[in-house]
Design an enzyme around this catalytic site. Sequence first.
Site, short mmCIF file in Angstrom:
data_model
loop_
_atom_site.label_atom_id
_atom_site.label_comp_id
_atom_site.label_asym_id
_atom_site.label_seq_id
_atom_site.Cartn_x
_atom_site.Cartn_y
_atom_site.Cartn_z
N ARG A 116 5.46 -11.00 11.08
CA ARG A 116 4.87 -11.29 9.78
C ARG A 116 5.56 -12.46 9.08
NH1 ARG A 116 3.33 -5.43 7.12
NH2 ARG A 116 1.95 -4.75 8.79
N ASP A 128 -1.55 -2.07 -7.44
CA ASP A 128 -0.84 -2.22 -6.17
C ASP A 128 0.24 -3.27 -6.41
OD1 ASP A 128 -1.78 -1.47 -3.02
OD2 ASP A 128 -0.35 -3.12 -3.21
C1 LIG Z 1 -1.22 2.26 3.42
S1 LIG Z 1 -1.81 1.58 1.92
C2 LIG Z 1 -2.61 3.00 1.20
C3 LIG Z 1 -3.90 2.61 0.50
C4 LIG Z 1 -4.68 3.79 -0.12
N1 LIG Z 1 -3.91 4.45 -1.12
C5 LIG Z 1 -5.15 4.75 0.93
O1 LIG Z 1 -4.59 5.86 1.04
O2 LIG Z 1 -6.10 4.44 1.67
C6 LIG Z 1 -0.27 1.48 0.97
C7 LIG Z 1 -0.36 0.54 -0.23
O3 LIG Z 1 0.82 0.74 -1.04
C8 LIG Z 1 1.19 -0.51 -1.58
N2 LIG Z 1 2.61 -0.48 -2.01
C9 LIG Z 1 3.72 -0.52 -1.22
N3 LIG Z 1 4.83 -0.51 -1.97
C10 LIG Z 1 4.42 -0.44 -3.26
C11 LIG Z 1 5.11 -0.41 -4.51
N4 LIG Z 1 6.46 -0.44 -4.58
N5 LIG Z 1 4.38 -0.36 -5.64
C12 LIG Z 1 3.02 -0.33 -5.59
N6 LIG Z 1 2.32 -0.37 -4.44
C13 LIG Z 1 3.01 -0.42 -3.29
C14 LIG Z 1 0.92 -1.49 -0.46
O4 LIG Z 1 0.78 -2.81 -0.92
C15 LIG Z 1 -0.36 -0.93 0.15
O5 LIG Z 1 -1.51 -1.58 -0.33
#
Ligand SMILES: C[S@@+](CC[C@H](N)C(=O)[O-])C[C@H]1O[C@@H](n2cnc3c(N)ncnc32)[C@H](O)[C@@H]1O
Length: 289
Positions: free
Chosen positions: A54, A155
């Site tokens: 990445r 997010d």
């Molecule tokens: C695997 S996705 C889950 C998306 C959705 N909630 C679902 O269950 O389908 C995880 C998301 O968490 C976000 N994320 C990671 N660390 C974070 C943080 N410290 N604060 C807010 N969002 C975060 C990532 O950018 C990503 O879009």
Amino acid sequence: MGDVKKTLSSLPTVSPQTREFPFSSADFERVRKLIYDHAGIALSPAKQDMVYSRLARRLRACGDTSFGQYLVRLERDKKEWETFINSLTTNLTSFFREAHHFDILAEQMKRVTDKHVFRIWCCAASTGEEPYSLAITACETFSSLNPPVQILASDIDTSVLAQGEAGCYRRDRVDRIPPGQVSRYFTHAASDGDQYTVRPELRRLITFRCINLLSPSWSAQGPFDAIFCRNVMIYFDKPTQYGILKRFMPLLRPDGQFYAGHSESFLHAADLLRSRGRTVYVRMDAPQR
Ligand SMILES: C[S@@+](CC[C@H](N)C(=O)[O-])C[C@H]1O[C@@H](n2cnc3c(N)ncnc32)[C@H](O)[C@@H]1O
């Protein structure tokens, strides 16, 4: 637009022998510390190849010749810092993922007897499929394109938020939605190719905002009837999860519900919340039902 931006396995790994840039364990440790301190994301040593893949793209784009040079750049380049964070998040999502939650949410909405606007915080909204699924559930439950529901979709990753705001998805992304609902909630003209765009009425129910769950203050004001925090806590260690849950609970209405991902369990936070069914929780002081 609208693709799952990246999943853990979506980028090829590059074996250390064929790497374009040297990537030492010390470089990996520096990256690991930066993303942990800023976003709470705890990368295991097994993620070294993924991190290389990445970030090698970013070195190339910036014209840097070593990770050392790139990491120095990060200290002074705010825009690149944002791209760095965006590069290291994992954004796997889909419409109506973990479908049972949407039935439970519809039941919860129907129980509201006073006239308050039902407020939902979807705090890891990724590319928008989750908050739009919440909005569709609201419209279906109230049989209206203007239900008394507000959704805050946040997010940490600004690039996925931009995709959510655009609300444009490829056909294979909307395939999981019943056809009747696709035609009610999306527009699609022959000239759109395989792109489907959410209707403005649906879009209006949602506010998209960048919020880092690790930051000491959140631009999210309670009370919320529901907090959807699915498939993000798995990236955090237990003390980080506990600290975030401790801040979530006072933002929930006394009978509000907290929705977690299928592999997330909060036994270590039993003093803060209790289970109300499959990966649904309520505050410890919630009225018994
Ligand atoms: C695997 S996705 C889950 C998306 C959705 N909630 C679902 O269950 O389908 C995880 C998301 O968490 C976000 N994320 C990671 N660390 C974070 C943080 N410290 N604060 C807010 N969002 C975060 C990532 O950018 C990503 O879009």
